[in-house]
Motif scaffolding. Structure first.
Motif, PDB file in Angstrom:
ATOM      1  N   GLU A 304    -100.756  53.639 -79.118  1.00  0.00           N
ATOM      2  CA  GLU A 304     -99.519  52.912 -78.801  1.00  0.00           C
ATOM      3  C   GLU A 304     -99.926  51.533 -78.308  1.00  0.00           C
ATOM      4  N   GLY A 306     -98.346  48.747 -77.354  1.00  0.00           N
ATOM      5  CA  GLY A 306     -97.711  48.216 -76.158  1.00  0.00           C
ATOM      6  C   GLY A 306     -98.191  48.894 -74.886  1.00  0.00           C
ATOM      7  N   GLU A 310    -100.653  47.280 -71.851  1.00  0.00           N
ATOM      8  CA  GLU A 310    -100.100  47.211 -70.502  1.00  0.00           C
ATOM      9  C   GLU A 310    -100.928  48.009 -69.496  1.00  0.00           C
ATOM     10  N   ASN A 332     -97.058  50.735 -84.868  1.00  0.00           N
ATOM     11  CA  ASN A 332     -97.737  49.627 -84.201  1.00  0.00           C
ATOM     12  C   ASN A 332     -97.624  48.309 -84.969  1.00  0.00           C
ATOM     13  N   TRP A 336     -96.422  41.574 -81.214  1.00  0.00           N
ATOM     14  CA  TRP A 336     -96.424  42.041 -79.830  1.00  0.00           C
ATOM     15  C   TRP A 336     -96.764  40.865 -78.921  1.00  0.00           C
ATOM     16  N   LEU A 338     -98.010  39.742 -75.422  1.00  0.00           N
ATOM     17  CA  LEU A 338     -98.738  40.199 -74.239  1.00  0.00           C
ATOM     18  C   LEU A 338     -98.747  39.092 -73.204  1.00  0.00           C
ATOM     19  N   CYS A 347     -96.357  44.143 -72.335  1.00  0.00           N
ATOM     20  CA  CYS A 347     -96.534  43.947 -73.776  1.00  0.00           C
ATOM     21  C   CYS A 347     -95.331  44.540 -74.486  1.00  0.00           C
ATOM     22  N   VAL A 348     -94.579  43.672 -75.212  1.00  0.00           N
ATOM     23  CA  VAL A 348     -93.349  44.118 -75.857  1.00  0.00           C
ATOM     24  C   VAL A 348     -93.285  43.578 -77.281  1.00  0.00           C
ATOM     25  N   CYS A 349     -92.513  44.263 -78.126  1.00  0.00           N
ATOM     26  CA  CYS A 349     -92.250  43.763 -79.478  1.00  0.00           C
ATOM     27  C   CYS A 349     -91.469  42.452 -79.383  1.00  0.00           C
ATOM     28  N   THR A 350     -91.701  41.569 -80.352  1.00  0.00           N
ATOM     29  CA  THR A 350     -91.046  40.264 -80.317  1.00  0.00           C
ATOM     30  C   THR A 350     -90.855  39.731 -81.732  1.00  0.00           C
TER      31      THR A 350
END
Length: 409
Positions: A304, A306, A310, A332, A336, A338, A347-350
């Motif tokens: 994973e 994210g 993190e 994945n 992402w 960070l 750390c998130v999707c963007t």
């Protein structure tokens, strides 16, 4: 010919493990070694592929917790006992087991998977990158001298029975785990692994010995080793075979190395797995007389992205968007962002523009700080899309202490 992939039943363990032994050459293990791995096998986390009544594929995953940069101890799947019968190669069996296993690891909520590879080229296509290396060397103690730090003479060394000293050694080991990325926090029963000492695998060496380092009655270090007696027409030429060494401070570490390098009737200290930045390299008078070499050790995969990014901290502030390629674990895939520093990370999707482009394999190689993103970029495996992003991320991902896997599994 059809095959069935299923979770391992405890009653099938002998056949399952026999397939693994055959795949690795067919030499039977000692009864004590086989018993240990049978006890450690987590059946509900192990899978087998069966062709009728014959087991033709094996894979398992130990429940581990591993140290990462910043000192956190993160749930990690220890991929192990992977094999495919020679009669059933190139039929997609390995891929099917890796697919099932990574799906399971994700469902178990473990953001990382690690393994040691019999052949390094096998696991890259499943997203694993080489995250740690190990050093092997032979110190020529007839020519090499040690310079030890202040306080070394105050450390008291005591010979101890390896089994009776296990609790003291494990206490030292547990304190070392958060200090170095890649170390595994030992669960109950795993304290048996360092004591495994089959006579058939000693190669002419003695049974295992143990020495403890103490200060004010407290155990602050240990070494497990054996002596291999050798003689020539000029006299004794024995070797000290180091199995494991751990110490809580420089003086204790130096005292243990000095002891190992001065045992009577020996002329060398041999070891095959120490950290690449281990202190002994700075104690010896002549590193060339030690013939150090390195090899890959632990391969790591972000299950994973994210959650994994993190879970660790970063030695410099970082704010970077990764474009991640991960065909084998498509959850994945994508961008992402960070943001983090020495205190923590998010750390998130963007949908923001990417700063760096790479595959999950490169993230795995760099994750513990032992491989720089800059070096991976020099090989064409990381692409910089924003000027300055590569150095920023590479510095942040680094670790002041080299990652190291202390034992196999």
């Amino acid at each position: 010919m059809t095959t069935e992939l299923r979770v391992l039943d405890a009653a099938e363990w002998d056949a399952w493990y026999g397939t693994l032994e055959l795949a690795f050459g067919g030499v039977p293990e000692s009864p004590e070694e086989r018993r240990l791995w049978q006890d450690l096998t987590e059946h509900e986390r192990s899978i087998g592929v069966w062709d009728g009544e014959s087991c033709v594929g094996t894979a398992g995953a130990f429940t581990f917790r591993m140290s990462v940069p910043g000192g956190a101890i993160v749930p990690t799947a220890g991929v192990t006992m992977v094999s495919v019968a020679a009669t059933h190669r190139r039929r997609g069996i390995l891929s099917s087991m890796m697919r099932r296993q990574l799906d399971d690891v994700r469902a178990w909520g473990e953001p990382l998977a690690v393994l040691t590879a019999s052949e390094p080229e096998i696991y890259g296509r499943f997203g694993y990158g080489i995250a740690t290396y190990q050093t092997r060397a032979t110190i020529d103690t007839t020519r090499v001298r040690l310079t030890v730090p202040e306080g070394t003479d105050e450390v008291v060394l005591r010979q101890a029975d390896p089994a009776k000293a296990a609790a003291a050694r494990e206490a030292v080991y547990a304190r070392l785990v958060p200090r170095r990325p890649g170390m595994l926090a030992r669960r109950p029963e795993w304290e048996r692994l360092p004591l495994l000492d089959p006579e058939g695998e000693r190669g002419g060496a003695s049974p295992q010995h143990c020495v403890l380092a103490e200060r004010d009655g407290e155990v602050i270090g240990y070494a497990l080793y054996a002596i291999k007696p050798e003689w020539s027409h000029t006299g004794s030429d024995g070797a000290v075979v180091l199995k494991d060494l751990g110490a809580l401070d420089p003086a204790a570490e130096a005292a243990l190395w000095r002891f190992l390098c001065s045992i009577d009737l020996t002329s060398s200290v041999r070891f095959h797995s120490r950290p690449v930045d281990d202190a002994w390299q700075h104690l010896v008078s002549d590193i060339r007389r030690c013939s150090p070499t390195q090899k890959d050790s632990m391969h790591l995969r972000l299950v994973e992205v994210g959650a994994a990014l993190e879970a660790r901290t970063y030695q410099a502030p970082v704010d970077v968007v990764f474009e991640v390629e991960d065909a084998f674990c498509p959850w994945n895939e994508g961008r992402w962002r960070l943001t983090g520093d020495a205190k923590g990370a998010v750390c998130v999707c963007t949908d923001e523009a990417a700063d760096l482009s790479l595959s999950v394999r490169e993230l795995g190689a760099a994750y513990l700080g032992g491989t720089s993103l800059v070096s991976l970029a020099a090989a064409g495996r990381v692409r910089e899309l924003r000027d300055g992003a590569l150095v920023e991320a590479s510095v942040a991902f680094g670790s002041p202490v080299a990652p190291w896997l202390p034992h196999g599994f």
